[in-house]
Design a protein around this motif. Structure first.
Motif, PDB file in Angstrom:
ATOM      1  N   UNK A  81       0.826  -1.200   0.000  1.00  0.00           N
ATOM      2  CA  UNK A  81       0.000   0.000   0.000  1.00  0.00           C
ATOM      3  C   UNK A  81       0.867   1.260   0.000  1.00  0.00           C
ATOM      4  N   UNK A  82       1.984   1.217   0.737  1.00  0.00           N
ATOM      5  CA  UNK A  82       2.896   2.359   0.744  1.00  0.00           C
ATOM      6  C   UNK A  82       3.476   2.600  -0.650  1.00  0.00           C
ATOM      7  N   UNK A  83       3.735   1.505  -1.381  1.00  0.00           N
ATOM      8  CA  UNK A  83       4.257   1.672  -2.738  1.00  0.00           C
ATOM      9  C   UNK A  83       3.205   2.266  -3.667  1.00  0.00           C
ATOM     10  N   UNK A  84       1.920   2.011  -3.383  1.00  0.00           N
ATOM     11  CA  UNK A  84       0.853   2.654  -4.146  1.00  0.00           C
ATOM     12  C   UNK A  84       0.881   4.170  -3.943  1.00  0.00           C
ATOM     13  N   UNK A  85       1.176   4.566  -2.719  1.00  0.00           N
ATOM     14  CA  UNK A  85       1.094   5.989  -2.376  1.00  0.00           C
ATOM     15  C   UNK A  85       2.385   6.745  -2.662  1.00  0.00           C
ATOM     16  N   UNK A 126       9.895  -6.203   3.305  1.00  0.00           N
ATOM     17  CA  UNK A 126       9.033  -7.075   2.491  1.00  0.00           C
ATOM     18  C   UNK A 126       8.605  -6.336   1.226  1.00  0.00           C
ATOM     19  N   UNK A 127       9.302  -6.566   0.124  1.00  0.00           N
ATOM     20  CA  UNK A 127       9.049  -5.792  -1.090  1.00  0.00           C
ATOM     21  C   UNK A 127       8.508  -6.646  -2.235  1.00  0.00           C
ATOM     22  N   UNK A 128       8.171  -7.899  -1.969  1.00  0.00           N
ATOM     23  CA  UNK A 128       7.691  -8.765  -3.052  1.00  0.00           C
ATOM     24  C   UNK A 128       6.422  -8.219  -3.697  1.00  0.00           C
ATOM     25  N   UNK A 129       5.478  -7.751  -2.873  1.00  0.00           N
ATOM     26  CA  UNK A 129       4.229  -7.211  -3.415  1.00  0.00           C
ATOM     27  C   UNK A 129       4.495  -5.973  -4.256  1.00  0.00           C
ATOM     28  N   UNK A 130       5.410  -5.118  -3.797  1.00  0.00           N
ATOM     29  CA  UNK A 130       5.735  -3.913  -4.550  1.00  0.00           C
ATOM     30  C   UNK A 130       6.391  -4.254  -5.885  1.00  0.00           C
ATOM     31  N   UNK A 131       7.248  -5.282  -5.897  1.00  0.00           N
ATOM     32  CA  UNK A 131       7.909  -5.675  -7.148  1.00  0.00           C
ATOM     33  C   UNK A 131       6.895  -6.225  -8.139  1.00  0.00           C
ATOM     34  N   UNK A 132       6.031  -7.135  -7.674  1.00  0.00           N
ATOM     35  CA  UNK A 132       5.053  -7.715  -8.590  1.00  0.00           C
ATOM     36  C   UNK A 132       4.053  -6.660  -9.074  1.00  0.00           C
ATOM     37  N   UNK A 133       3.694  -5.709  -8.201  1.00  0.00           N
ATOM     38  CA  UNK A 133       2.818  -4.616  -8.641  1.00  0.00           C
ATOM     39  C   UNK A 133       3.519  -3.743  -9.676  1.00  0.00           C
ATOM     40  N   UNK A 134       4.835  -3.570  -9.528  1.00  0.00           N
ATOM     41  CA  UNK A 134       5.614  -2.797 -10.498  1.00  0.00           C
ATOM     42  C   UNK A 134       5.609  -3.505 -11.856  1.00  0.00           C
ATOM     43  N   UNK A 135       5.690  -4.835 -11.838  1.00  0.00           N
ATOM     44  CA  UNK A 135       5.591  -5.595 -13.085  1.00  0.00           C
ATOM     45  C   UNK A 135       4.235  -5.344 -13.743  1.00  0.00           C
ATOM     46  N   UNK A 136       3.173  -5.369 -12.940  1.00  0.00           N
ATOM     47  CA  UNK A 136       1.837  -5.121 -13.478  1.00  0.00           C
ATOM     48  C   UNK A 136       1.727  -3.705 -14.049  1.00  0.00           C
ATOM     49  N   UNK A 137       2.344  -2.731 -13.370  1.00  0.00           N
ATOM     50  CA  UNK A 137       2.340  -1.356 -13.868  1.00  0.00           C
ATOM     51  C   UNK A 137       3.023  -1.249 -15.229  1.00  0.00           C
ATOM     52  N   UNK A 138       4.087  -2.023 -15.411  1.00  0.00           N
ATOM     53  CA  UNK A 138       4.976  -1.849 -16.561  1.00  0.00           C
ATOM     54  C   UNK A 138       4.530  -2.600 -17.805  1.00  0.00           C
ATOM     55  N   UNK A 207      -5.918   0.487  -8.172  1.00  0.00           N
ATOM     56  CA  UNK A 207      -5.476   0.214  -6.808  1.00  0.00           C
ATOM     57  C   UNK A 207      -6.422   0.824  -5.788  1.00  0.00           C
ATOM     58  N   UNK A 208      -6.902   2.059  -6.077  1.00  0.00           N
ATOM     59  CA  UNK A 208      -7.801   2.720  -5.148  1.00  0.00           C
ATOM     60  C   UNK A 208      -9.090   1.928  -4.983  1.00  0.00           C
ATOM     61  N   UNK A 209      -9.556   1.299  -6.072  1.00  0.00           N
ATOM     62  CA  UNK A 209     -10.817   0.567  -6.021  1.00  0.00           C
ATOM     63  C   UNK A 209     -10.701  -0.773  -5.297  1.00  0.00           C
ATOM     64  N   UNK A 210      -9.495  -1.239  -5.067  1.00  0.00           N
ATOM     65  CA  UNK A 210      -9.314  -2.560  -4.495  1.00  0.00           C
ATOM     66  C   UNK A 210      -9.756  -2.608  -3.046  1.00  0.00           C
ATOM     67  N   UNK A 211     -10.414  -3.703  -2.664  1.00  0.00           N
ATOM     68  CA  UNK A 211     -10.836  -3.913  -1.288  1.00  0.00           C
ATOM     69  C   UNK A 211     -10.396  -5.296  -0.836  1.00  0.00           C
ATOM     70  N   UNK A 212      -9.931  -5.379   0.409  1.00  0.00           N
ATOM     71  CA  UNK A 212      -9.425  -6.653   0.918  1.00  0.00           C
ATOM     72  C   UNK A 212     -10.505  -7.725   0.881  1.00  0.00           C
ATOM     73  N   UNK A 213     -11.743  -7.353   1.153  1.00  0.00           N
ATOM     74  CA  UNK A 213     -12.802  -8.363   1.188  1.00  0.00           C
ATOM     75  C   UNK A 213     -13.068  -8.958  -0.192  1.00  0.00           C
ATOM     76  N   UNK A 214     -12.750  -8.194  -1.264  1.00  0.00           N
ATOM     77  CA  UNK A 214     -12.899  -8.754  -2.610  1.00  0.00           C
ATOM     78  C   UNK A 214     -11.920  -9.901  -2.830  1.00  0.00           C
ATOM     79  N   UNK A 215     -10.670  -9.677  -2.426  1.00  0.00           N
ATOM     80  CA  UNK A 215      -9.653 -10.709  -2.589  1.00  0.00           C
ATOM     81  C   UNK A 215      -9.960 -11.898  -1.692  1.00  0.00           C
ATOM     82  N   UNK A 216     -10.298 -11.615  -0.433  1.00  0.00           N
ATOM     83  CA  UNK A 216     -10.549 -12.685   0.530  1.00  0.00           C
ATOM     84  C   UNK A 216     -11.836 -13.448   0.221  1.00  0.00           C
ATOM     85  N   UNK A 217     -12.703 -12.874  -0.591  1.00  0.00           N
ATOM     86  CA  UNK A 217     -13.925 -13.564  -0.974  1.00  0.00           C
ATOM     87  C   UNK A 217     -13.839 -14.270  -2.310  1.00  0.00           C
TER      88      UNK A 217
END
Length: 409
Positions: A81-85, A126-138, A207-217
């Motif tokens: 989330x910090x990498x989003x911001x 812990x930067x794995x999520x930030x790296x994979x999100x960067x791949x998605x961005x690119x 990213x702004x539209x994402x909600x944890x309950x969507x993923x967990x559901x």
């Protein structure tokens, strides 16, 4: 559209642009270097730790191996989330600083407790999520699966390299020297993140539209998260007992275990490459997942009966890594395919969190079982967990093509 027009359009649609190619390669290299730094300890620590105070306690050895996974699990989502911001680059550079400092703490450690502390500090980066999100961005949706598979494959390659390099480094420089090398790799990652990855726009609206309950559901994402939890849990538990078994049965010391690991990894990759190619070209991802998990469960179930035979254990280890390498490359690609675009980044964050929790749980579980003198129990528990994973995976729905998404949960 005519067939000729479709043929003319396909190459352009599927070809990575120069920026996509450079970003994917640099991010895969960044991920691979970081994971190599984490994996280098795994193949030899159970044996090498016996030379330092507390190293004969299998429970503490398991905790030292898995400690970084616990703090990573807590930090993946916040740092994602910090990498989003604040931007991917800034967060990854800061995370690698923590990784380097944790490695230095381990290099200077005088007992296992300080190594546990250093590994815990490493996990805060812990930067794995930030790296994979960067791949998605690119990357565009049409080529994103290929880029994600590249990153996923880099994890398998990193572990393969660690199996060979780790015994050599410990033999040449000792356990402390190994941690200095790990810290150096972290610094290399810092430089790659700071200077080598091209700047790309971020998909802030998704990213702004994402909600944890969507993923967990989302049931299929939960199945994939459970899968990566089991995959890395089994791996860590296995390497609490495997180095000692190989050393005892084959007459190897810590510095010469690479003579076992090198042919294991070489043979497993020879078998893995055509399987991954077939999966991608024929689009049989779900069947490949089920077959690989089934194969891993059978291999683990056979290990207790052959734990006194070096030749049999060697063969089973090759088969284990065939399945492991396929699954390590396949699962991130599946997450990218299954997750709807609105919460793809958050889905990858939860996926990486599950992976980190698996590392911690596997290290602790393997250590506790080994401390009670029950090596076969490690294999049986690993086989049971993998069989449970197979049952979970069988419930997945057909996997959509790249660029498609499903809103049904």
């Amino acid at each position: 559209m005519t067939q000729a027009a479709a043929r003319a359009d396909t190459p352009q649609r599927l070809k990575l642009t120069a920026t996509e190619r450079r970003a994917s390669i640099m991010l895969a290299l960044l991920f691979a270097s970081r994971m190599l730094g984490l994996f280098l300890l795994t193949p030899v620590f159970a044996v090498a730790a016996q030379a330092i105070p507390g190293g004969n306690d299998a429970t503490r050895v398991g905790l030292a191996l898995g400690a970084y996974g616990l703090t990573q699990a807590f930090m993946q989502i916040p740092l994602g989330m910090a990498s989003d911001r604040y931007g991917r680059r800034l967060v990854i550079v800061a995370g690698m600083v923590l990784f380097v400092v944790g490695g230095i703490v381990c290099a200077l450690a005088e007992n296992v407790n300080w190594i546990i502390a250093g590994r815990t500090l490493q996990g805060l980066g812990a930067v794995s999520a930030a790296i994979t999100a960067w791949v998605a961005d690119a990357t565009r949706p049409e080529v994103r699966t290929r880029a994600m598979a590249m990153v996923g494959a880099s994890i398998g390659l990193s572990f393969a390299a660690s199996l060979v390099l780790s015994p050599m480094l410990v033999g040449a420089f000792g356990l402390s020297g190994l941690f200095w090398v790990i810290s150096l790799l972290g610094f290399v990652c810092l430089l790659i993140a700071a200077f080598a990855v091209p700047t790309v726009p971020r998909q802030d609206e998704d990213i702004v539209q994402a909600r944890a309950r969507d993923v967990l559901g989302h049931l299929d994402l939960l199945r994939l998260n459970f899968g990566v939890f089991v995959l890395h849990g089994v791996l860590m538990a296995l390497f609490i007992v495997m180095p000692g078994l190989l050393a005892r049965l084959g007459g190897y010391d810590t510095g010469s275990l690479w003579k076992v690991y090198l042919p294991v990894i070489g043979l497993s990759f020879v078998a893995m490459v055509p399987a991954v190619f077939y999966t991608e070209t024929r689009r049989v991802h779900k069947r490949a997942l089920e077959a690989s998990v089934l194969g891993m469960a059978l291999v683990l179930a056979l290990m207790p009966g052959f734990s006194d035979s070096f030749a049999a254990l060697f063969t089973l280890l090759v088969l284990f890594f065939v399945a492991f390498n396929i699954l390590e490359a396949l699962q991130p690609s599946l997450v990218s395919r299954v997750a709807p675009p609105a919460y793809k980044g958050l889905a990858l964050g939860f996926y990486n969190t599950a992976q980190s929790l698996g590392v911690f749980a596997g290290g602790v579980l393997g250590g506790v079982l080994a401390a009670r003198g029950s090596v076969p129990a490690v294999f049986w528990v690993a086989a049971a967990l993998t069989a449970l994973w197979l049952l979970v995976a069988l419930g997945m729905r057909p996997v959509p093509d790249a660029g498609q998404s499903r809103q049904s949960h």
